[in-house]
Design an enzyme around this catalytic site. Structure first.
Site, PDB file in Angstrom:
ATOM      1  N   THR A   1      57.971 -61.619 -39.432  1.00 53.62           N
ATOM      2  CA  THR A   1      58.217 -61.869 -38.099  1.00 53.62           C
ATOM      3  C   THR A   1      57.541 -62.802 -37.222  1.00 53.62           C
ATOM      4  O   THR A   1      56.159 -63.136 -37.541  1.00 53.62           O
ATOM      5  CB  THR A   1      57.750 -60.618 -37.467  1.00 53.62           C
ATOM      6  OG1 THR A   1      58.560 -59.240 -37.970  1.00 53.62           O
ATOM      7  CG2 THR A   1      58.227 -60.234 -35.990  1.00 53.62           C
TER       8      THR A   1
ATOM      9  N   GLU B   1      57.777 -48.686 -42.599  1.00 52.55           N
ATOM     10  CA  GLU B   1      56.896 -48.361 -43.865  1.00 52.55           C
ATOM     11  C   GLU B   1      57.112 -46.996 -44.395  1.00 52.55           C
ATOM     12  O   GLU B   1      57.358 -46.131 -43.736  1.00 52.55           O
ATOM     13  CB  GLU B   1      55.399 -48.784 -43.371  1.00 52.55           C
ATOM     14  CG  GLU B   1      55.407 -50.168 -43.208  1.00 52.55           C
ATOM     15  CD  GLU B   1      54.065 -50.696 -42.640  1.00 52.55           C
ATOM     16  OE1 GLU B   1      53.016 -49.596 -42.658  1.00 52.55           O
ATOM     17  OE2 GLU B   1      53.780 -51.933 -42.220  1.00 52.55           O
TER      18      GLU B   1
ATOM     19  N   CYS C   1      53.214 -53.340 -37.016  1.00 57.62           N
ATOM     20  CA  CYS C   1      54.288 -54.303 -36.471  1.00 57.62           C
ATOM     21  C   CYS C   1      54.149 -54.045 -34.616  1.00 57.62           C
ATOM     22  O   CYS C   1      53.857 -54.976 -34.019  1.00 57.62           O
ATOM     23  CB  CYS C   1      55.590 -54.141 -36.892  1.00 57.62           C
ATOM     24  SG  CYS C   1      55.871 -54.940 -38.380  1.00 57.62           S
TER      25      CYS C   1
HETATM   26  N1  LIG Z   1      55.725 -53.554 -42.576  1.00 59.87           N
HETATM   27  C1  LIG Z   1      56.765 -53.620 -41.712  1.00 59.87           C
HETATM   28  O1  LIG Z   1      57.063 -52.576 -41.389  1.00 59.87           O
HETATM   29  C2  LIG Z   1      57.346 -54.810 -41.258  1.00 59.87           C
HETATM   30  C3  LIG Z   1      58.863 -54.644 -40.927  1.00 59.87           C
HETATM   31  C4  LIG Z   1      59.484 -55.731 -40.325  1.00 59.87           C
HETATM   32  C5  LIG Z   1      58.806 -56.849 -40.389  1.00 59.87           C
HETATM   33  N2  LIG Z   1      57.721 -57.147 -40.880  1.00 59.87           N
HETATM   34  C6  LIG Z   1      56.862 -58.482 -40.787  1.00 59.87           C
HETATM   35  O2  LIG Z   1      57.070 -58.874 -42.199  1.00 59.87           O
HETATM   36  C7  LIG Z   1      55.822 -59.609 -42.675  1.00 59.87           C
HETATM   37  C8  LIG Z   1      55.127 -59.103 -43.769  1.00 59.87           C
HETATM   38  O3  LIG Z   1      54.960 -57.772 -43.557  1.00 59.87           O
HETATM   39  P1  LIG Z   1      54.425 -56.564 -44.700  1.00 59.87           P
HETATM   40  O4  LIG Z   1      54.151 -55.386 -44.073  1.00 59.87           O
HETATM   41  O5  LIG Z   1      55.371 -56.943 -45.973  1.00 59.87           O
HETATM   42  O6  LIG Z   1      52.929 -57.499 -45.115  1.00 59.87           O
HETATM   43  P2  LIG Z   1      52.087 -56.710 -46.318  1.00 59.87           P
HETATM   44  O7  LIG Z   1      50.831 -57.174 -45.953  1.00 59.87           O
HETATM   45  O8  LIG Z   1      52.479 -55.689 -46.841  1.00 59.87           O
HETATM   46  O9  LIG Z   1      52.500 -57.878 -47.445  1.00 59.87           O
HETATM   47  C9  LIG Z   1      52.301 -59.336 -47.486  1.00 59.87           C
HETATM   48  C10 LIG Z   1      52.086 -59.979 -48.827  1.00 59.87           C
HETATM   49  O10 LIG Z   1      52.003 -61.319 -48.667  1.00 59.87           O
HETATM   50  C11 LIG Z   1      51.074 -61.584 -49.500  1.00 59.87           C
HETATM   51  N3  LIG Z   1      50.941 -63.188 -49.247  1.00 59.87           N
HETATM   52  C12 LIG Z   1      49.702 -63.614 -48.369  1.00 59.87           C
HETATM   53  N4  LIG Z   1      49.827 -64.806 -48.321  1.00 59.87           N
HETATM   54  C13 LIG Z   1      50.726 -65.156 -49.210  1.00 59.87           C
HETATM   55  C14 LIG Z   1      51.317 -66.630 -49.767  1.00 59.87           C
HETATM   56  N5  LIG Z   1      50.707 -67.665 -49.304  1.00 59.87           N
HETATM   57  N6  LIG Z   1      52.111 -66.719 -50.897  1.00 59.87           N
HETATM   58  C15 LIG Z   1      52.318 -65.601 -51.450  1.00 59.87           C
HETATM   59  N7  LIG Z   1      52.243 -64.220 -50.890  1.00 59.87           N
HETATM   60  C16 LIG Z   1      51.195 -64.067 -49.712  1.00 59.87           C
HETATM   61  C17 LIG Z   1      49.832 -60.764 -49.281  1.00 59.87           C
HETATM   62  O11 LIG Z   1      49.050 -60.867 -50.566  1.00 59.87           O
HETATM   63  C18 LIG Z   1      50.689 -59.339 -49.307  1.00 59.87           C
HETATM   64  O12 LIG Z   1      50.852 -58.917 -50.537  1.00 59.87           O
HETATM   65  C19 LIG Z   1      55.051 -59.609 -41.235  1.00 59.87           C
HETATM   66  O13 LIG Z   1      55.436 -60.929 -40.698  1.00 59.87           O
HETATM   67  C20 LIG Z   1      55.650 -58.506 -40.563  1.00 59.87           C
HETATM   68  O14 LIG Z   1      55.302 -58.461 -39.282  1.00 59.87           O
HETATM   69  C21 LIG Z   1      56.796 -55.952 -41.261  1.00 59.87           C
END
Ligand SMILES: NC(=O)c1ccc[n+]([C@@H]2O[C@H](COP(=O)([O-])OP(=O)(O)OC[C@H]3O[C@@H](n4cnc5c(N)ncnc54)[C@H](O)[C@@H]3O)[C@@H](O)[C@H]2O)c1
Length: 417
Positions: A121, A148, A273
């Site tokens: 996001t 989640e 989020c």
């Molecule tokens: N969690 C949710 O419910 C949800 C829903 C919709 C959107 N989002 C969005 O999606 C994005 C990710 O959320 P998430 O919940 O999956 O996060 P998360 O923290 O669960 O996972 C992110 C992963 O990215 C890895 N990472 C960090 N830097 C990196 C890099 N340079 N290269 C490769 N991997 C790297 C981290 O180690 C981690 O494992 C955010 O922007 C969030 O706002 C999340």
């Protein structure tokens, strides 16, 4: 088709496994332990469908490899899906997009041609800006709507598929259409023939301008935060004036335009989020008149102040009844029942406020590795937790607490998330 996914959290891992049904996936994470777990077929997060896919990946014919090697992950990919964190930075008043850009840099070093699809996001206007700043026309955006704990389930059964690309760039629009088709191909077969409430069939698929797609994500989450805040403020009113919140919500929600869902009071909206996305949308409103978006952000703190005051009233009542130093028990740090994730959960805001008044707190959280959380003792022993705590606060009710119901303070009136 070879597709790389950067980031194996909720978003990255669920999208990677979804796409691995029909494509050859390389998933990369910068945390070696996560890569190593995935290589063993173990999920680093609790999610029934993700666990099922990983466990049965051979029988299901999935093509999924986890790696920490950028050349191996990105080298041959036609698409690179970026699912890195975008935490809200209170110094810059915006998302910190550095992890997204680090993944783009790493991908571009070994692969100048792949389409980069940002699934993280991001602020409204980010994709257009970054395309221009980097002189890179092969970046598009696809908002993610999963919950989640149901991450892969929600991708298998999506409410809609949205992909954004600049409208005046035919190649990018075509790449967005192809990516939308890949997501649709991975969805459960029955979803592709389903009937929607508006009479249409199949999964609604929208290919929009990228700035509109970014706005869709932030406005959707801000609406959800508004709805949580609305029912929470309704509850604050009823609790203060001695009305039955349950009866009022039932009467209100029977209007089909309102609906009896997502209306269960809580300690505030939380999770990774909603708090950060509402703030980012507010920041995007910098030069635009508004009242409501600010109110949605403020309402969450007001609700936590109210809940903490209610807890403190109970604590003070016990002091009056000669319990010299009542102990407040926090039942689970998680936001939702069945979750193992407590990023930005609202109960932490309650804990902080209660502790600021000098009241000791004991936390029951069986998924936490450690004996202290921000200076408070954590236990995984439910029986001792229940006997030691004088007041137990629970964002969500659990039958675990049935035998100490008299000690429990919760606003979970309907027993659902
Ligand atoms: N969690 C949710 O419910 C949800 C829903 C919709 C959107 N989002 C969005 O999606 C994005 C990710 O959320 P998430 O919940 O999956 O996060 P998360 O923290 O669960 O996972 C992110 C992963 O990215 C890895 N990472 C960090 N830097 C990196 C890099 N340079 N290269 C490769 N991997 C790297 C981290 O180690 C981690 O494992 C955010 O922007 C969030 O706002 C999340």
């Amino acid at each position: 088709m070879r597709i790389a996914v950067a980031g194996t959290g909720y978003v990255g891992l669920s999208v990677a496994l979804l796409l691995s049904q029909h494509n050859d996936i390389r998933a990369l994470d910068i945390v070696p332990e996560k890569v190593e777990m995935l290589q063993r077929g173990v999920s680093p997060i609790r999610d029934a469908e993700i666990e099922r896919f990983l466990e049965h990946r051979d029988e299901m014919g999935l093509s999924f490899e986890a790696t920490a090697d950028a050349a191996e992950a990105y080298g041959e990919a036609e698409y690179v899906v970026v699912a890195c964190p975008t935490n809200y930075d209170t110094d810059t008043n915006s998302f910190d997009t550095s992890a997204v850009e680090a993944a783009m840099d790493a991908a571009r070093e070994v692969n100048p041609d792949a389409w980069i699809v940002v699934k993280s996001t991001i602020p409204v206007g980010y994709t257009e800006r970054i395309r221009e700043e980097r002189g890179d026309n092969k970046i598009i955006f696809s908002p993610e709507f999963l919950r989640e704990g149901h991450a892969l389930y929600d991708n298998l059964h999506p409410s809609r598929i949205v992909v954004g690309a600049p409208r005046d760039d035919a190649d990018a629009v075509a790449a967005a259409e192809r990516f939308a088709a890949l997501l649709e191909e991975g969805a459960a077969p029955e979803e592709r023939s389903r009937r929607n409430a508006d009479g249409t069939a199949g999964i609604p698929r929208l290919v929009l301008g990228c700035t509109e797609a970014e706005a869709v994500k932030l406005f959707a989450n801000t609406y959800l935060a508004l709805r949580v805040s609305y029912f929470n403020e309704l509850d604050t009113y009823c609790a203060t004036k001695g009305l039955s919140t349950k009866d009022v919500i039932r009467g209100v929600s029977l209007d089909p335009r309102i609906g009896d869902f997502y209306d269960n009071p809580s300690f505030g909206y939380g999770g990774y989020c909603l708090p950060k996305d509402t703030r980012q949308l507010l920041a995007n409103y910098r030069d635009v008149p508004q009242n409501l978006i600010q109110a949605i952000v403020d309402s969450n703190s007001t609700r936590k102040d109210f809940i903490a005051d209610e807890v403190l009233k109970r604590v003070n009542g016990l002091v009056y009844e000669s319990v010299p130093k009542p102990l407040v028990g926090v039942y689970r740090l998680t936001m939702k029942s069945g979750s193992d994730n407590f990023r930005a959960s609202s109960i932490q805001g309650i804990m902080k406020r209660v502790k600021a008044k000098g009241v000791p707190v004991l936390v029951y959280e069986p998924t936490y590795r450690g004996d202290e959380f921000f200076g408070s003792e954590v236990t995984a022993d439910l029986a001792s937790f229940k006997s030691r705590a004088d007041v137990i606060v629970a964002n969500r009710w659990s039958d675990d607490l049935a035998d100490v119901e008299g000690k429990v303070y919760t606003r979970d009136l309907f027993g659902r998330d």
